[in-house]
Design an enzyme around this catalytic site. Structure first.
Site, PDB file in Angstrom:
ATOM      1  N   PRO A  10       0.791  -1.224   0.000  1.00  0.00           N
ATOM      2  CA  PRO A  10       0.000   0.000   0.000  1.00  0.00           C
ATOM      3  C   PRO A  10       0.826   1.278   0.000  1.00  0.00           C
ATOM      4  O   PRO A  10       1.859   1.371   0.665  1.00  0.00           O
ATOM      5  CB  PRO A  10      -0.818  -0.107   1.293  1.00  0.00           C
ATOM      6  CG  PRO A  10      -0.087  -1.074   2.140  1.00  0.00           C
ATOM      7  CD  PRO A  10       0.555  -2.049   1.188  1.00  0.00           C
ATOM      8  N   ASN A  11       0.332   2.225  -0.766  1.00  0.00           N
ATOM      9  CA  ASN A  11       0.862   3.595  -0.856  1.00  0.00           C
ATOM     10  C   ASN A  11       2.155   3.694  -1.656  1.00  0.00           C
ATOM     11  O   ASN A  11       2.638   4.803  -1.892  1.00  0.00           O
ATOM     12  CB  ASN A  11       1.043   4.221   0.540  1.00  0.00           C
ATOM     13  CG  ASN A  11      -0.265   4.303   1.291  1.00  0.00           C
ATOM     14  OD1 ASN A  11      -1.243   4.812   0.755  1.00  0.00           O
ATOM     15  ND2 ASN A  11      -0.319   3.768   2.504  1.00  0.00           N
ATOM     16  N   ARG A  18       5.176  11.101  -2.398  1.00  0.00           N
ATOM     17  CA  ARG A  18       4.911  10.795  -0.996  1.00  0.00           C
ATOM     18  C   ARG A  18       6.183  11.005  -0.161  1.00  0.00           C
ATOM     19  O   ARG A  18       7.194  10.326  -0.381  1.00  0.00           O
ATOM     20  CB  ARG A  18       4.496   9.329  -0.915  1.00  0.00           C
ATOM     21  CG  ARG A  18       4.385   8.770   0.467  1.00  0.00           C
ATOM     22  CD  ARG A  18       4.306   7.252   0.420  1.00  0.00           C
ATOM     23  NE  ARG A  18       4.043   6.719   1.730  1.00  0.00           N
ATOM     24  CZ  ARG A  18       4.264   5.467   2.098  1.00  0.00           C
ATOM     25  NH1 ARG A  18       4.762   4.612   1.223  1.00  0.00           N
ATOM     26  NH2 ARG A  18       3.989   5.061   3.304  1.00  0.00           N
ATOM     27  N   TYR A  23      11.351   8.875   1.197  1.00  0.00           N
ATOM     28  CA  TYR A  23      11.347   7.832   0.163  1.00  0.00           C
ATOM     29  C   TYR A  23      12.044   8.237  -1.139  1.00  0.00           C
ATOM     30  O   TYR A  23      12.153   7.422  -2.053  1.00  0.00           O
ATOM     31  CB  TYR A  23       9.903   7.402  -0.128  1.00  0.00           C
ATOM     32  CG  TYR A  23       9.201   6.821   1.086  1.00  0.00           C
ATOM     33  CD1 TYR A  23       9.629   5.617   1.632  1.00  0.00           C
ATOM     34  CD2 TYR A  23       8.138   7.490   1.695  1.00  0.00           C
ATOM     35  CE1 TYR A  23       9.004   5.086   2.750  1.00  0.00           C
ATOM     36  CE2 TYR A  23       7.499   6.965   2.813  1.00  0.00           C
ATOM     37  CZ  TYR A  23       7.936   5.760   3.335  1.00  0.00           C
ATOM     38  OH  TYR A  23       7.323   5.236   4.443  1.00  0.00           O
ATOM     39  N   ASN A  79       8.090  -5.447  -0.654  1.00  0.00           N
ATOM     40  CA  ASN A  79       7.958  -4.251   0.179  1.00  0.00           C
ATOM     41  C   ASN A  79       6.483  -4.169   0.536  1.00  0.00           C
ATOM     42  O   ASN A  79       5.663  -3.695  -0.259  1.00  0.00           O
ATOM     43  CB  ASN A  79       8.416  -2.990  -0.560  1.00  0.00           C
ATOM     44  CG  ASN A  79       8.374  -1.770   0.360  1.00  0.00           C
ATOM     45  OD1 ASN A  79       7.791  -1.832   1.449  1.00  0.00           O
ATOM     46  ND2 ASN A  79       8.973  -0.678  -0.059  1.00  0.00           N
ATOM     47  N   ALA A  82       2.978  -0.596   4.936  1.00  0.00           N
ATOM     48  CA  ALA A  82       2.460  -0.629   6.306  1.00  0.00           C
ATOM     49  C   ALA A  82       1.953  -2.008   6.723  1.00  0.00           C
ATOM     50  O   ALA A  82       1.895  -2.317   7.926  1.00  0.00           O
ATOM     51  CB  ALA A  82       1.345   0.403   6.454  1.00  0.00           C
ATOM     52  N   GLU A 103      12.439  -9.427   2.406  1.00  0.00           N
ATOM     53  CA  GLU A 103      11.675  -8.280   2.901  1.00  0.00           C
ATOM     54  C   GLU A 103      12.483  -7.021   2.631  1.00  0.00           C
ATOM     55  O   GLU A 103      13.670  -6.964   2.973  1.00  0.00           O
ATOM     56  CB  GLU A 103      11.428  -8.432   4.406  1.00  0.00           C
ATOM     57  CG  GLU A 103      10.777  -7.203   5.020  1.00  0.00           C
ATOM     58  CD  GLU A 103      10.607  -7.316   6.537  1.00  0.00           C
ATOM     59  OE1 GLU A 103      10.836  -8.410   7.103  1.00  0.00           O
ATOM     60  OE2 GLU A 103      10.254  -6.290   7.156  1.00  0.00           O
ATOM     61  N   HIS A 105      12.589  -2.605   2.579  1.00  0.00           N
ATOM     62  CA  HIS A 105      12.040  -1.275   2.865  1.00  0.00           C
ATOM     63  C   HIS A 105      12.983  -0.226   2.306  1.00  0.00           C
ATOM     64  O   HIS A 105      14.212  -0.343   2.455  1.00  0.00           O
ATOM     65  CB  HIS A 105      11.851  -1.065   4.368  1.00  0.00           C
ATOM     66  CG  HIS A 105      10.981  -2.119   4.974  1.00  0.00           C
ATOM     67  ND1 HIS A 105       9.611  -2.120   4.818  1.00  0.00           N
ATOM     68  CD2 HIS A 105      11.296  -3.228   5.668  1.00  0.00           C
ATOM     69  CE1 HIS A 105       9.127  -3.194   5.404  1.00  0.00           C
ATOM     70  NE2 HIS A 105      10.120  -3.889   5.927  1.00  0.00           N
ATOM     71  N   ARG A 112      12.979   5.140  12.532  1.00  0.00           N
ATOM     72  CA  ARG A 112      11.701   5.864  12.453  1.00  0.00           C
ATOM     73  C   ARG A 112      10.829   5.534  13.672  1.00  0.00           C
ATOM     74  O   ARG A 112      11.335   5.082  14.688  1.00  0.00           O
ATOM     75  CB  ARG A 112      11.022   5.525  11.122  1.00  0.00           C
ATOM     76  CG  ARG A 112      11.897   5.922   9.917  1.00  0.00           C
ATOM     77  CD  ARG A 112      11.232   5.608   8.598  1.00  0.00           C
ATOM     78  NE  ARG A 112      10.010   6.394   8.420  1.00  0.00           N
ATOM     79  CZ  ARG A 112       9.078   6.130   7.505  1.00  0.00           C
ATOM     80  NH1 ARG A 112       9.228   5.100   6.692  1.00  0.00           N
ATOM     81  NH2 ARG A 112       8.009   6.883   7.414  1.00  0.00           N
TER      82      ARG A 112
HETATM   83  C1  DQA Z   1       8.195   1.183   3.903  1.00  0.00           C
HETATM   84  C2  DQA Z   1       8.254   1.437   5.406  1.00  0.00           C
HETATM   85  C3  DQA Z   1       6.894   1.203   6.044  1.00  0.00           C
HETATM   86  O1  DQA Z   1       6.969   1.448   7.443  1.00  0.00           O
HETATM   87  C4  DQA Z   1       5.864   2.140   5.432  1.00  0.00           C
HETATM   88  O2  DQA Z   1       4.594   1.894   5.989  1.00  0.00           O
HETATM   89  C5  DQA Z   1       5.841   2.092   3.958  1.00  0.00           C
HETATM   90  C6  DQA Z   1       7.106   1.993   3.225  1.00  0.00           C
HETATM   91  C7  DQA Z   1       9.539   1.527   3.211  1.00  0.00           C
HETATM   92  O3  DQA Z   1       9.686   1.144   2.043  1.00  0.00           O
HETATM   93  O4  DQA Z   1      10.396   2.176   3.796  1.00  0.00           O
HETATM   94  O5  DQA Z   1       4.798   2.223   3.333  1.00  0.00           O
HETATM   95  O6  DQA Z   1       7.948  -0.204   3.683  1.00  0.00           O
END
Ligand code: DQA
Length: 152
Positions: A10-11, A18, A23, A79, A82, A103, A105, A112
């Site tokens: 998501p997102n 964003r 990011y 990735n 959240a 995994e 990020h 954070r």
């Molecule tokens: C994320 C880190 C997560 O905590 C966050 O909710 C994201 C992006 C990252 O790529 O740093 O949406 O996965």
């Protein structure tokens, strides 16, 4: 040639606009192009997807598990956004399929908020990467290539 499946949760469709201070300024199409180049360099086909829906990500991990069992998939780079911090369903899907999964990020989640320090994915992941920016995707693809040759 084996495939690498890159799944974005998501997102991540908002990359580029964003929180660019967290990011970066590259968008998801830029990340896909980066992954394409890394897959080309390492002799993989790329399957690159994004969804804002937890169940769709679960379905895609099930699909990956079948392809992995067939020997046509090298692994998954996930990735989960959240959902990393909330999803027992993703944990169970990875565990249930036994698919090799990294995994990933973009940000260093440990630098954070505290709620980002716990991951439901990490205990069932082959490896975990964070804090390398979007270049982490290319590093993860190279890592999957190294695992293939070393049989890790
Ligand atoms: C994320 C880190 C997560 O905590 C966050 O909710 C994201 C992006 C990252 O790529 O740093 O949406 O996965």
């Amino acid at each position: 040639m084996k495939t690498i499946l890159v799944l974005n949760g998501p997102n991540l469709n908002l990359l580029g606009t964003r929180e660019p201070q967290v990011y970066g300024s590259q968008n998801l199409a830029d990340v896909q192009a980066l992954c394409d180049g890394a897959c080309d360099a390492n002799g993989f086909d790329l399957d690159f997807r994004q969804s804002n829906h937890e169940g769709e990500l679960v379905d895609w991990i099930h699909e990956a598990g079948r392809l992995h069992a067939d020997g046509t998939l090298a692994g998954v780079i996930l990735n989960a956004g959240a959902y990393t911090h909330t999803s027992v369903a993703l944990h169970d899907a990875i565990k249930g399929t036994g698919v090799t999964l990294i995994e990933l990020h973009i940000s260093n989640v440990f630098a954070r908020e505290a709620f980002r320090h716990h991951s439901y994915i990490s205990p069932v992941a082959k490896a975990v990467m964070c804090g390398f920016g979007v270049n982490g995707y290319a590093l993860a693809i190279a890592a999957l290539a190294a695992m293939q040759t070393k049989g890790a």
